[in-house]
Design an enzyme around this catalytic site. Structure first.
Site, PDB file in Angstrom:
ATOM      1  N   HIS A   1      17.156  64.535  48.087  1.00  0.00           N
ATOM      2  CA  HIS A   1      17.711  65.490  49.053  1.00  0.00           C
ATOM      3  C   HIS A   1      18.164  64.710  50.300  1.00  0.00           C
ATOM      4  O   HIS A   1      17.503  63.753  50.705  1.00  0.00           O
ATOM      5  CB  HIS A   1      16.662  66.544  49.421  1.00  0.00           C
TER       6      HIS A   1
ATOM      7  N   GLU B   1      17.887  65.265  53.291  1.00  0.00           N
ATOM      8  CA  GLU B   1      16.874  65.172  54.357  1.00  0.00           C
ATOM      9  C   GLU B   1      15.869  64.056  54.052  1.00  0.00           C
ATOM     10  O   GLU B   1      15.339  63.424  54.966  1.00  0.00           O
ATOM     11  CB  GLU B   1      16.205  66.546  54.550  1.00  0.00           C
TER      12      GLU B   1
HETATM   13  P1  PGA Z   1      20.938  75.477  53.386  1.00  0.00           P
HETATM   14  O1  PGA Z   1      20.196  74.223  52.711  1.00  0.00           O
HETATM   15  O2  PGA Z   1      21.171  76.490  52.282  1.00  0.00           O
HETATM   16  O3  PGA Z   1      20.017  75.963  54.444  1.00  0.00           O
HETATM   17  O4  PGA Z   1      22.235  74.968  53.910  1.00  0.00           O
HETATM   18  C1  PGA Z   1      20.555  73.758  51.443  1.00  0.00           C
HETATM   19  C2  PGA Z   1      19.690  72.596  51.044  1.00  0.00           C
HETATM   20  O5  PGA Z   1      19.389  71.738  51.875  1.00  0.00           O
HETATM   21  O6  PGA Z   1      19.271  72.488  49.877  1.00  0.00           O
END
Ligand code: PGA
Length: 265
Positions: A96, A98
């Site tokens: 991901h 993040e």
């Molecule tokens: P979001 O996040 O739907 O809040 O844009 C998607 C994700 O990071 O999987």
């Protein structure tokens, strides 16, 4: 035919009572969901056991947001694939944005995590996606090519068949700014061509590619209506049963590329 996979990534949200309330509402609201779609929740580590028990044998998948690449050992804070299996998970996110951006997960680390997941018979959802700057510089394909090959090269075709891809443009995550259906389709088509070159047309036609980035009930039908969009990875809108189920019910029947190519209905 590829079935839609609708996955809710709860990220670092919800304590136990909140998670239980949400999962109960999803279980209740997903009774009678069309057979061409599969639903999945991805809570924080601390909720996995409890949510798995709540789901029981009902038709809702469970995944984790990350894993450690080693099977066990002196890795304070690490959570292994075997621990995830033991907690009732079938799925796990790998890569991901993040994790890449805030925790520094490199291609090498992600390759190890993905292999650890496969070895433990978890199903990895491998996330890729470009930053705004990279898209604006016309480097999206180059970047995706690298993220793909750094991590997925050298798998056995049977292993690749167990991987789901998620295209998540970083500029669309949590920003309210969604990729247009045209951008999503074009990029998903490109990713499928990468699978085809590395693993053959057969594997490419079966590989599910999810779209993620500000998916909401209002934009889900158009996105899921694209032939190469096989589901959604949802952050913010997955924290409320109504919007998660709204997305899950969107999109009509999946007109997957595999069907189109063979001309079957
Ligand atoms: P979001 O996040 O739907 O809040 O844009 C998607 C994700 O990071 O999987």
């Amino acid at each position: 035919m590829r079935r839609f996979l609708i996955a809710g990534n709860w990220k670092m949200h919800l304590v136990r009572a909140e998670g239980m309330e949400l999962v109960d509402a999803i279980l209740e609201g997903s009774v009678g969901m069309p057979a061409d779609r599969e639903l999945l929740v991805i809570p924080s580590f601390t909720l996995l056991h409890t949510i798995a028990e709540r789901i029981g044998k009902r038709a809702l998948g469970l995944g984790a947001q990350d894993l450690h690449w080693e099977a066990s050992g002196a890795y304070t804070s690490g959570v292994s694939a075997a621990m995830l299996r033991d907690a009732g998970c079938e799925w796990v996110l790998v890569g991901h944005s993040e994790r890449r951006d805030h925790f520094g997960d490199s291609g090498e680390v992600l390759g190890r995590k993905l292999r650890a997941a496969l070895a433990a018979l978890l199903r990895p959802i491998y996330c890729v996606g470009e930053h705004l700057e990279e898209r604006e510089q016309g480097r999206t394909h180059e970047l995706l090519d690298r993220q793909f090959h750094d991590v997925l090269d050298g798998l056995a075709p049977a292993e690749m068949q167990r991987v789901v891809l998620a295209y998540e443009p970083v500029w669309a995550i949590g920003t309210g700014r969604t990729a247009t259906p045209e951008i999503a389709q074009e990029t998903h088509g490109f990713l499928r061509s990468l699978v085809a070159s590395a693993y053959g047309q057969g594997v490419a036609a079966e590989t599910r590619i999810l779209y993620g980035g500000s998916v909401k009930p209002e934009n889900a039908s158009e996105l899921l209506g694209q032939p190469d969009v096989d589901g959604a990875l949802i952050g913010g809108a997955s924290l409320m049963a109504e919007s998660f189920l709204g997305i899950a019910q969107a999109g009509g029947q999946h007109t997957s590329g595999a069907q189109k190519r063979t001309g079957k209905t």
